[in-house]
Design an enzyme around this catalytic site. Structure first.
Site, PDB file in Angstrom:
ATOM      1  N   ALA A 121      -9.212   3.599   2.136  1.00  0.00           N
ATOM      2  CA  ALA A 121      -8.243   2.953   1.238  1.00  0.00           C
ATOM      3  C   ALA A 121      -8.892   1.897   0.360  1.00  0.00           C
ATOM      4  CB  ALA A 121      -7.122   2.313   2.050  1.00  0.00           C
ATOM      5  N   VAL A 125     -11.024   3.157  -4.840  1.00  0.00           N
ATOM      6  CA  VAL A 125     -10.942   4.090  -3.715  1.00  0.00           C
ATOM      7  C   VAL A 125     -11.671   5.424  -3.943  1.00  0.00           C
ATOM      8  CG1 VAL A 125      -8.687   5.083  -4.300  1.00  0.00           C
ATOM      9  CG2 VAL A 125      -9.422   4.977  -1.931  1.00  0.00           C
ATOM     10  N   ASP A 126     -11.640   5.946  -5.165  1.00  0.00           N
ATOM     11  CA  ASP A 126     -12.303   7.242  -5.392  1.00  0.00           C
ATOM     12  C   ASP A 126     -13.813   7.110  -5.159  1.00  0.00           C
ATOM     13  OD1 ASP A 126      -9.933   8.783  -6.613  1.00  0.00           O
ATOM     14  OD2 ASP A 126     -10.015   6.974  -7.824  1.00  0.00           O
ATOM     15  N   ASP A 151       0.294   6.077  -6.327  1.00  0.00           N
ATOM     16  CA  ASP A 151       0.725   6.160  -7.731  1.00  0.00           C
ATOM     17  C   ASP A 151       1.767   7.268  -7.879  1.00  0.00           C
ATOM     18  OD1 ASP A 151      -1.955   4.656  -9.021  1.00  0.00           O
ATOM     19  OD2 ASP A 151      -2.307   5.864  -7.252  1.00  0.00           O
ATOM     20  N   HIS A 178      -7.679   6.533  -9.299  1.00  0.00           N
ATOM     21  CA  HIS A 178      -6.670   5.536  -8.913  1.00  0.00           C
ATOM     22  C   HIS A 178      -7.038   4.283  -9.715  1.00  0.00           C
ATOM     23  CE1 HIS A 178      -4.049   2.920  -6.693  1.00  0.00           C
ATOM     24  NE2 HIS A 178      -5.051   2.251  -6.158  1.00  0.00           N
TER      25      HIS A 178
HETATM   26  P1  NAD Z   1      -7.803  -8.376   2.962  1.00  0.00           P
HETATM   27  O1  NAD Z   1      -8.799  -9.367   2.419  1.00  0.00           O
HETATM   28  O2  NAD Z   1      -6.472  -8.860   3.385  1.00  0.00           O
HETATM   29  O3  NAD Z   1      -8.441  -7.600   4.182  1.00  0.00           O
HETATM   30  C1  NAD Z   1      -9.748  -7.117   4.197  1.00  0.00           C
HETATM   31  C2  NAD Z   1     -10.244  -7.188   5.624  1.00  0.00           C
HETATM   32  O4  NAD Z   1     -11.540  -6.594   5.661  1.00  0.00           O
HETATM   33  C3  NAD Z   1     -10.379  -8.619   6.157  1.00  0.00           C
HETATM   34  O5  NAD Z   1      -9.705  -8.751   7.387  1.00  0.00           O
HETATM   35  C4  NAD Z   1     -11.893  -8.799   6.316  1.00  0.00           C
HETATM   36  O6  NAD Z   1     -12.249  -9.668   7.392  1.00  0.00           O
HETATM   37  C5  NAD Z   1     -12.312  -7.343   6.588  1.00  0.00           C
HETATM   38  N1  NAD Z   1     -13.737  -7.133   6.335  1.00  0.00           N
HETATM   39  C6  NAD Z   1     -14.486  -7.563   5.282  1.00  0.00           C
HETATM   40  N2  NAD Z   1     -15.751  -7.161   5.430  1.00  0.00           N
HETATM   41  C7  NAD Z   1     -15.813  -6.440   6.572  1.00  0.00           C
HETATM   42  C8  NAD Z   1     -16.858  -5.768   7.258  1.00  0.00           C
HETATM   43  N3  NAD Z   1     -18.102  -5.752   6.769  1.00  0.00           N
HETATM   44  N4  NAD Z   1     -16.559  -5.144   8.409  1.00  0.00           N
HETATM   45  C9  NAD Z   1     -15.296  -5.156   8.933  1.00  0.00           C
HETATM   46  N5  NAD Z   1     -14.268  -5.799   8.320  1.00  0.00           N
HETATM   47  C10 NAD Z   1     -14.527  -6.424   7.158  1.00  0.00           C
HETATM   48  O7  NAD Z   1      -7.673  -7.256   1.813  1.00  0.00           O
HETATM   49  P2  NAD Z   1      -6.481  -6.191   1.669  1.00  0.00           P
HETATM   50  O8  NAD Z   1      -5.442  -6.740   0.755  1.00  0.00           O
HETATM   51  O9  NAD Z   1      -6.121  -5.707   3.011  1.00  0.00           O
HETATM   52  O10 NAD Z   1      -7.231  -5.029   0.853  1.00  0.00           O
HETATM   53  C11 NAD Z   1      -8.200  -4.196   1.496  1.00  0.00           C
HETATM   54  C12 NAD Z   1      -8.720  -3.151   0.507  1.00  0.00           C
HETATM   55  O11 NAD Z   1      -7.674  -2.213   0.205  1.00  0.00           O
HETATM   56  C13 NAD Z   1      -9.162  -3.732  -0.837  1.00  0.00           C
HETATM   57  O12 NAD Z   1     -10.334  -3.109  -1.294  1.00  0.00           O
HETATM   58  C14 NAD Z   1      -8.008  -3.399  -1.743  1.00  0.00           C
HETATM   59  O13 NAD Z   1      -8.364  -3.359  -3.111  1.00  0.00           O
HETATM   60  C15 NAD Z   1      -7.616  -2.044  -1.206  1.00  0.00           C
HETATM   61  N6  NAD Z   1      -6.299  -1.529  -1.605  1.00  0.00           N
HETATM   62  C16 NAD Z   1      -6.226  -0.208  -1.869  1.00  0.00           C
HETATM   63  C17 NAD Z   1      -5.029   0.363  -2.280  1.00  0.00           C
HETATM   64  C18 NAD Z   1      -4.995   1.837  -2.583  1.00  0.00           C
HETATM   65  O14 NAD Z   1      -4.040   2.359  -3.176  1.00  0.00           O
HETATM   66  N7  NAD Z   1      -6.004   2.583  -2.176  1.00  0.00           N
HETATM   67  C19 NAD Z   1      -3.890  -0.433  -2.422  1.00  0.00           C
HETATM   68  C20 NAD Z   1      -3.989  -1.783  -2.124  1.00  0.00           C
HETATM   69  C21 NAD Z   1      -5.212  -2.334  -1.737  1.00  0.00           C
END
Ligand code: NAD
Length: 316
Positions: A121, A125-126, A151, A178
């Protein structure tokens, strides 16, 4: 996936990861959930919090904070770890930072002997799904990005609202990256089994393509708008990830717009991109090739070119 227990290891217990975990619990979508985060205390606290809700759920899930060695017999490793976009930041700014994060995650997962499906995720993401496939060396069919599934859900919700029709009866997809180059192939969008374009013509101007294009733009920028309002998006993606998990565990052969590696489909190769795919226990069984018109095909190629250039620019 020969044993009966449905086991997921979730790496990254932030907003997205825990929305996914909470939705898994409420939908009773797995039997064992292991939480891993670089912040071990956080993962432990989240496991405790979820466990305390078990009594109120219909689930008997085993939930605990674990280690990468727990991936050995996992069916799915879901990665939601990494930095999220800051207000005004693009998904692609995140790329190199999150590649480093993936290196630190995927190597120990593979060392555990993991032989299941990766579900990615983390943004962008792609490209992150492609990075995960490259680092792991796993069969691309078993490395799935969430792609444009969210989306597509946003599009169906907004079109449902526009036409006052149940979104479940609207068959339309967001395809491509995305991100900013994603697009809606309107030639392939249906209300029931009727083309939305025919549905618009039949209403004498009440519904029109110009309005639908506005909806497609709203879908594209919905994530940014939510981030501007509340700093992050998580419930929608959490539920979308559960949808993919259900398709895998249920061996559903459901069609979902996830990100997968193209191998000649849509005239493209060596690029992870969001396309309608048949998803089952083996991961992505097959890519569905829609009959895109020439303009839509151009948009697809443009999106693929952007993603391929991004991936080629990453130092893996
Ligand atoms: P967040 O900061 O709340 O959570 C990220 C977590 O990753 C944190 O708990 C952090 O400690 C952990 N982390 C960081 N480095 C790490 C590592 N090396 N090993 C293990 N854990 C690690 O962020 P979030 O809001 O949960 O977003 C997470 C990701 O999801 C982001 O990249 C965001 O852009 C993405 N996202 C994707 C979609 C989608 O449609 N695919 C939608 C929303 C967010």
């Amino acid at each position: 996936m020969e044993h009966n227990q449905r086991k997921i290891v979730l790496v990254g217990t932030g907003f997205v990861g825990m929305s996914f975990a909470y939705a898994l619990l409420n939908q009773n979508a797995c039997d064992e959930l292991v939480l891993i985060d670089i912040d071990k205390k956080r993962a432990m606290g989240e496991a405790m919090d979820l466990n305390h809700g078990l009594a109120f759920s219909g689930s008997h899930m085993k939930i605990y904070a674990g280690e990468y060695s727990d991936c050995a017999d996992a069916d799915i490793v879901a990665i939601c770890a990494g930095d999220a976009r800051k207000p005004g930041e693009s998904r692609n700014d995140l790329l190199q930072r999150n590649t480093e994060v993936f290196r630190s995650i995927i190597s120990p997962v593979m060392e555990s002997g993991f032989d299941g499906v990766f579900l990615i995720a983390t943004n962008p993401v792609d490209v992150m799904a492609h990075v995960a496939q490259k680092i792991s060396g796993m069969d691309p069919k078993r490395v799935i990005g969430s792609g444009t599934i969210l989306d597509t859900a946003r599009l169906r919700y907004m079109l449902g609202d526009y036409f006052s029709i149940d979104p479940r009866n609207i068959h339309a997809y967001v395809m491509g990256e995305h991100g900013d180059s994603e697009f809606v192939p309107w030639s392939q969008a249906l209300v029931a089994t009727k083309s939305v374009l025919d549905h618009c013509s039949a209403t004498g101007g009440k519904y029109c393509i110009a309005d639908m294009e506005k909806i497609a733009e709203e879908v594209k920028y919905a994530g940014a708008k939510i981030i501007e309002s509340k700093k992050a998006t998580y419930y929608g993606i959490g539920m979308a990830l559960v949808r993919i998990v259900r398709a895998i565990f249920g061996n559903e052969n459901s069609i979902l717009t996830v990100s997968t590696l193209l191998n000649g489909e849509y005239g493209e190769k060596d690029v992870y991109v969001g396309v309608p795919c048949i998803v089952n226990r083996s991961g992505v069984r097959e890519v569905i090739q829609l009959n895109l018109n020439e303009e839509e095909m151009q948009k697809m190629h443009k999106s693929c070119e952007i993603l391929r250039n991004l991936f080629n620019g990453v130092n893996i």
